[in-house]
Design a protein around this motif. Structure first.
Motif, PDB file in Angstrom:
ATOM      1  N   ARG A   1      -0.753   4.411   3.462  1.00 40.65           N
ATOM      2  CA  ARG A   1      -1.957   4.339   4.292  1.00 40.65           C
ATOM      3  C   ARG A   1      -2.303   5.679   4.948  1.00 40.65           C
ATOM      4  NH1 ARG A   1      -2.234  -0.715   3.262  1.00 40.65           N
ATOM      5  NH2 ARG A   1      -0.754  -2.287   3.829  1.00 40.65           N
TER       6      ARG A   1
ATOM      7  N   ASN B   1      -7.064  10.039   0.802  1.00 40.43           N
ATOM      8  CA  ASN B   1      -6.022   9.014   0.900  1.00 40.43           C
ATOM      9  C   ASN B   1      -5.343   8.751  -0.431  1.00 40.43           C
ATOM     10  OD1 ASN B   1      -6.277   8.586   3.627  1.00 40.43           O
ATOM     11  ND2 ASN B   1      -7.845   7.006   3.392  1.00 40.43           N
TER      12      ASN B   1
ATOM     13  N   GLY C   1       0.805  -1.215   0.000  1.00 39.03           N
ATOM     14  CA  GLY C   1       0.000   0.000   0.000  1.00 39.03           C
ATOM     15  C   GLY C   1       0.834   1.259   0.000  1.00 39.03           C
TER      16      GLY C   1
END
Length: 168
Positions: free
Chosen positions: A84, A26, A5
């Motif tokens: 993240r 995000n 991620g």
């Protein structure tokens, strides 16, 4: 990297390339064009008032700011790491300056003159090649070296403004 991620964006050590980005929730929107980032639908950034002031005052918008609100430039020798929701911009390289040996002034002068001549020769000047004179030592030196590389004196140009503070 989908498995971790993480996203890594990096710019070259000298900042020759360009990379603009915006953080949207995000996600990271990035491009070599600040305008493309600003026009991305999720970003849709307007003009930044401070950037307009900076441009009028400095004649450029200092990095990492751009003319668009929320859009930033990645400075030279830095990388952006997003993981993240956490976004960090870090320097990955700092130039090192060291003196291997002390040279005499005459050796340094000769080396500088040779390097200037080589740089001008590498540009492949022709009879129509000219140089812009800004009123400083750098442009005058380049014009002088250019004259040595051509069969006739180098063509030189300068510009004048109606304001003494900006006159070249």
């Amino acid at each position: 990297d989908e498995s971790t991620g993480e996203l890594l964006l990096a710019i070259d050590p000298m900042g020759i390339g360009r990379l603009a980005y915006a953080v949207v929730g995000n996600a990271i929107v990035f491009s070599t064009s600040a305008e493309a980032v600003a026009r991305f639908p999720a970003v849709s950034a307007g003009l930044a008032r401070q950037a307009i002031f900076d441009y009028l005052f400095h004649h450029f918008v200092p990095a990492p700011a751009t003319v668009f609100q929320g859009v930033r430039k990645l400075p030279p020798a830095t990388h952006l790491i997003a993981s993240r929701g956490d976004v960090r911009v870090e320097r990955y390289w700092t130039p090192g300056f060291r003196i291997d040996k002390v040279e005499s002034l005459s050796t340094l002068q000769t080396g500088l003159h040779e390097a200037l001549r080589e740089a001008v020769r590498d540009c492949g000047p022709a009879a129509s090649t000219g140089a812009f004179l800004s009123g400083g030592l750098d442009s005058s030196t380049v014009a002088g070296v250019l004259s040595e590389a051509l069969p006739a004196p180098a063509r030189t140009f300068s510009i004048g403004f109606g304001y003494p503070d900006y006159d070249e």
